[in-house]
Write a protein that holds these residues in place. Structure first.
Motif, PDB file in Angstrom:
ATOM      1  N   GLY A 241      48.444  31.920  -3.694  1.00 14.32           N
ATOM      2  CA  GLY A 241      48.795  32.034  -2.205  1.00 14.32           C
ATOM      3  C   GLY A 241      49.817  30.917  -1.883  1.00 14.32           C
ATOM      4  O   GLY A 241      50.237  30.157  -2.632  1.00 14.32           O
ATOM      5  N   PHE A 242      50.393  30.947  -0.615  1.00 13.94           N
ATOM      6  CA  PHE A 242      51.330  30.049  -0.141  1.00 13.94           C
ATOM      7  C   PHE A 242      50.846  29.261   1.329  1.00 13.94           C
ATOM      8  O   PHE A 242      50.149  29.925   1.929  1.00 13.94           O
ATOM      9  CB  PHE A 242      52.792  30.743   0.130  1.00 13.94           C
ATOM     10  N   ASP A 243      51.376  28.222   1.302  1.00 14.68           N
ATOM     11  CA  ASP A 243      50.800  27.512   2.691  1.00 14.68           C
ATOM     12  C   ASP A 243      52.186  27.794   3.349  1.00 14.68           C
ATOM     13  O   ASP A 243      53.301  26.993   3.080  1.00 14.68           O
ATOM     14  CB  ASP A 243      50.525  25.928   2.415  1.00 14.68           C
ATOM     15  N   ILE A 244      52.072  28.277   4.444  1.00 11.02           N
ATOM     16  CA  ILE A 244      53.274  28.776   5.254  1.00 11.02           C
ATOM     17  C   ILE A 244      52.937  28.198   6.639  1.00 11.02           C
ATOM     18  O   ILE A 244      52.006  28.835   7.092  1.00 11.02           O
ATOM     19  CB  ILE A 244      53.740  30.237   5.210  1.00 11.02           C
TER      20      ILE A 244
ATOM     21  N   ARG B 126      55.260  25.301   2.869  1.00 11.82           N
ATOM     22  CA  ARG B 126      55.057  23.744   2.866  1.00 11.82           C
ATOM     23  C   ARG B 126      54.003  23.514   1.538  1.00 11.82           C
ATOM     24  O   ARG B 126      53.803  22.414   1.118  1.00 11.82           O
ATOM     25  CB  ARG B 126      53.833  23.372   4.013  1.00 11.82           C
ATOM     26  N   GLY B 127      53.958  24.556   0.822  1.00 13.49           N
ATOM     27  CA  GLY B 127      53.221  24.280  -0.801  1.00 13.49           C
ATOM     28  C   GLY B 127      52.810  25.856  -1.318  1.00 13.49           C
ATOM     29  O   GLY B 127      52.837  26.683  -0.709  1.00 13.49           O
ATOM     30  N   VAL B 128      51.984  25.365  -2.214  1.00 15.56           N
ATOM     31  CA  VAL B 128      51.256  26.813  -2.969  1.00 15.56           C
ATOM     32  C   VAL B 128      49.836  26.595  -3.076  1.00 15.56           C
ATOM     33  O   VAL B 128      49.410  25.262  -3.162  1.00 15.56           O
ATOM     34  CB  VAL B 128      51.855  26.988  -4.100  1.00 15.56           C
ATOM     35  N   LYS B 129      49.049  27.408  -2.955  1.00 17.25           N
ATOM     36  CA  LYS B 129      47.810  27.395  -3.486  1.00 17.25           C
ATOM     37  C   LYS B 129      47.658  27.790  -5.037  1.00 17.25           C
ATOM     38  O   LYS B 129      48.298  28.932  -5.281  1.00 17.25           O
ATOM     39  CB  LYS B 129      46.634  28.474  -2.620  1.00 17.25           C
TER      40      LYS B 129
ATOM     41  N   ASP C 196      58.485  20.900  -1.021  1.00 15.39           N
ATOM     42  CA  ASP C 196      59.464  21.243   0.176  1.00 15.39           C
ATOM     43  C   ASP C 196      60.133  22.743  -0.122  1.00 15.39           C
ATOM     44  O   ASP C 196      60.540  23.240   0.968  1.00 15.39           O
ATOM     45  CB  ASP C 196      60.487  20.091   0.243  1.00 15.39           C
ATOM     46  N   LYS C 197      60.214  23.136  -1.252  1.00 16.89           N
ATOM     47  CA  LYS C 197      61.077  24.309  -1.597  1.00 16.89           C
ATOM     48  C   LYS C 197      60.146  24.996  -2.662  1.00 16.89           C
ATOM     49  O   LYS C 197      59.589  24.174  -3.521  1.00 16.89           O
ATOM     50  CB  LYS C 197      62.488  24.116  -2.028  1.00 16.89           C
TER      51      LYS C 197
ATOM     52  N   VAL D 241      60.948  33.839   4.676  1.00 18.19           N
ATOM     53  CA  VAL D 241      60.052  32.453   4.602  1.00 18.19           C
ATOM     54  C   VAL D 241      61.145  31.276   4.447  1.00 18.19           C
ATOM     55  O   VAL D 241      61.793  31.247   3.062  1.00 18.19           O
ATOM     56  CB  VAL D 241      58.829  32.434   3.746  1.00 18.19           C
ATOM     57  N   GLN D 242      61.315  30.529   5.401  1.00 17.99           N
ATOM     58  CA  GLN D 242      62.416  29.354   5.082  1.00 17.99           C
ATOM     59  C   GLN D 242      61.866  28.457   3.906  1.00 17.99           C
ATOM     60  O   GLN D 242      60.478  28.367   3.706  1.00 17.99           O
ATOM     61  CB  GLN D 242      62.405  28.233   6.288  1.00 17.99           C
ATOM     62  N   GLY D 243      62.867  28.149   3.110  1.00 19.85           N
ATOM     63  CA  GLY D 243      62.243  27.374   1.753  1.00 19.85           C
ATOM     64  C   GLY D 243      61.824  28.245   0.537  1.00 19.85           C
ATOM     65  O   GLY D 243      61.412  27.660  -0.506  1.00 19.85           O
ATOM     66  N   LEU D 244      61.477  29.504   0.717  1.00 21.56           N
ATOM     67  CA  LEU D 244      60.869  30.285  -0.119  1.00 21.56           C
ATOM     68  C   LEU D 244      61.999  31.135  -0.670  1.00 21.56           C
ATOM     69  O   LEU D 244      62.407  31.938   0.027  1.00 21.56           O
ATOM     70  CB  LEU D 244      59.826  30.935   0.429  1.00 21.56           C
ATOM     71  N   TYR D 245      62.196  30.975  -2.199  1.00 22.79           N
ATOM     72  CA  TYR D 245      63.273  31.716  -2.629  1.00 22.79           C
ATOM     73  C   TYR D 245      62.635  32.696  -3.708  1.00 22.79           C
ATOM     74  O   TYR D 245      61.537  32.393  -4.434  1.00 22.79           O
ATOM     75  CB  TYR D 245      64.238  31.009  -3.510  1.00 22.79           C
TER      76      TYR D 245
END
Ligand code: FAD
Ligand code: PYC
Length: 417
Positions: free
Chosen positions: A211-214, A220-223, A232-233, A356-360
């Motif tokens: 999962g992602f911390d959005i 903001r990060g990953v689970k 940050d990215k 989602v910003q910062g997510l590519y």
């Protein structure tokens, strides 16, 4: 003297089960925070991390891999490298990759066994030949080596290829990219991993992103299966599982995940010194340095995540190969396997920003991303570092599926979809 010393050290290492050999890359614990996280330790993810560190000075990067590096499509593909795509956008991107391939062993100080033995794409009908002529002309306009060859020239260049006019699907000619060829896929993953690790990249295996911390529309990060990690990215480079990860982030991708199968024969003495592909009969073949015939098929038509395929696809591809090379009917198959490929509507990748910003995301390479490994990592690293696409990957954005600016490469994909 040094020869005797090396022989001795080889023997001593062997007797000690190579315990003294230095690790090719570290096995670090995840840190609490990274400047950039790359999800997926295939060739593309490792190349992205390498170029982030090498070209953009990132010194706090992790690659998170749920299994082992190169265990996805990178270690399952048939290793064909070429850049003979139809449209300028695709040609230029794959050609960037080709140029990186040409210096890759030196760049990584690791032999990726890149062998430019030529790639032929066969034509079996007048329409195939018209398409080939158009693609070759377009390649030449883009400065890419390409030629049209006749059936007679093929007969001379490729012993064993059935160029008889009485074949069920007679071969009328082909395109040839002389600089195309093959590379050793595992070595590509290992070479990028070793070089990235030497630049400080943490390669963390057995670490599944779940999962992602959005927050406020920004990542903001990953689970992960090893706990939460701030970043940050985040770049997601997971090939056939891209839709699953997009689901975690709350958006959908225009992708279908299909099995794609390949097979190898028992090893033979050298019989085939080039790569032969036929989209019309749905099979392609080359010979590995070990001597195995490496054979591939079109995609299995159903979607799924099981890394195995159907018998009728195996039968269909082998019929095609035997039709092209009748003598190979006596060769025994050694093993088969499949990978899950992420097929997009225009047979071109998606590389860049997401809602989602910062997510590519870097995905949608379908049946043809191995050849793009260095180039894809290079453009994605640029995109992450600059928060802006490079001109080479700008056309391969997600918005094109809404705007209609598709880049249809089904013809040049050369593997039946
Ligand atoms: P992968 O190597 O699949 O790497 C993605 C990684 O992400 C995997 O290791 C996976 O375990 C990991 N992952 C997935 N989910 C998670 C998660 N939640 N958390 C952490 N990690 C995760 N292309 C060519 O150009 N030429 C060819 O000849 C060719 N032949 C092919 C033949 C076959 C049979 C197949 C299957 C593919 C072929 N391709 C070919 C396509 C090519 O293999 C792929 O496009 C390319 O390897 C994709 O590289 P990648 O690094 O993006 O993906
Ligand atoms: O894209 O060239 C290619 C390819 C060959 C086999 C599978 N994909």
């Amino acid at each position: 003297m040094s020869g005797r010393y090396s022989a001795f050290s080889l023997l001593s290492n062997a007797l000690q089960y190579n315990r003294k050999w230095p690790r090719a890359w570290r096995n670090p614990q995840p840190k609490a925070h990274y400047d950039a996280i790359v999800v997926g330790g295939g060739g593309h993810g490792l190349a992205t991390a390498y170029y982030l560190a090498k070209e953009h000075g990132y010194d706090n990067v992790a690659v998170l891999e749920k299994g082992w590096i190169g265990g996805g499509n990178t270690g399952r593909n048939t290793t064909i490298v070429r850049s003979n795509y139809l449209w300028t956008e695709a040609s230029l991107m794959y050609e960037k990759s080709m140029k990186l391939w040409e210096g890759l062993s030196a760049e990584l100080n690791y032999n990726v066994m890149f062998s430019q033995r030529g790639v032929y794409n066969l034509g079996h009908s007048l329409q195939d030949m018209r398409d080939i002529e158009r693609r070759v002309a377009s390649n030449r306009l883009n400065g890419i080596d390409a030629q049209v060859v006749s059936s007679k020239q093929l007969g001379k260049a490729i012993p064993g290829l059935n160029t008889s006019a009485s074949a069920r699907y007679p071969i009328l000619g082909a395109s040839l990219q002389p600089r195309g060829g093959v590379a050793r896929h595992d070595a590509v993953a290992w070479g990028f991993a070793r070089a990235a690790d030497a630049l400080g990249v943490d390669i963390i295996q057995q670490c599944e992103v779940t999962g992602f911390d959005i927050q406020g529309g920004r990542v903001r990060g990953v689970k992960t299966s090893q706990g939460d990690i701030a970043a940050d990215k985040v770049a997601v480079v997971v090939a056939g599982h891209a839709s699953v990860l997009a689901g975690y982030a709350g958006f959908r991708l225009p992708l279908e995940s299909h099995p794609l199968q390949a097979f190898v024969s028992e090893p033979l003495k050298p019989v085939l010194d080039t790569v032969v592909m036929s989209n019309a009969v749905h099979g392609y073949i080359s010979q590995s340095d070990k001597g195995e015939l490496v054979v591939g098929a079109g995609i299995d038509s159903y979607v799924g995540y099981g890394q195995r395929g159907s018998f009728q696809t195996i039968e269909h591809a082998l019929q095609a190969i035997i039709e092209l090379f009748p003598a190979f009917s006596r060769v025994r198959l050694l093993r088969m396997w499949a990978g899950i490929v992420d097929v997009s509507p225009d047979a071109c990748p998606i590389i860049g920003a997401t809602p989602v910003q910062g997510l590519y995301f870097n995905c949608g390479w379908g049946t043809g991303g191995f050849k793009a490994t260095p180039g894809s990592g290079w453009v994605l690293a640029h995109t992450i570092a600059n928060d802006q696409a490079h001109e080479l990957n700008a056309p391969f954005n997600l918005e094109r599926f809404a705007s209609g600016a598709l880049i249809d490469e089904h013809g040049a994909a050369a593997v039946a979809h």
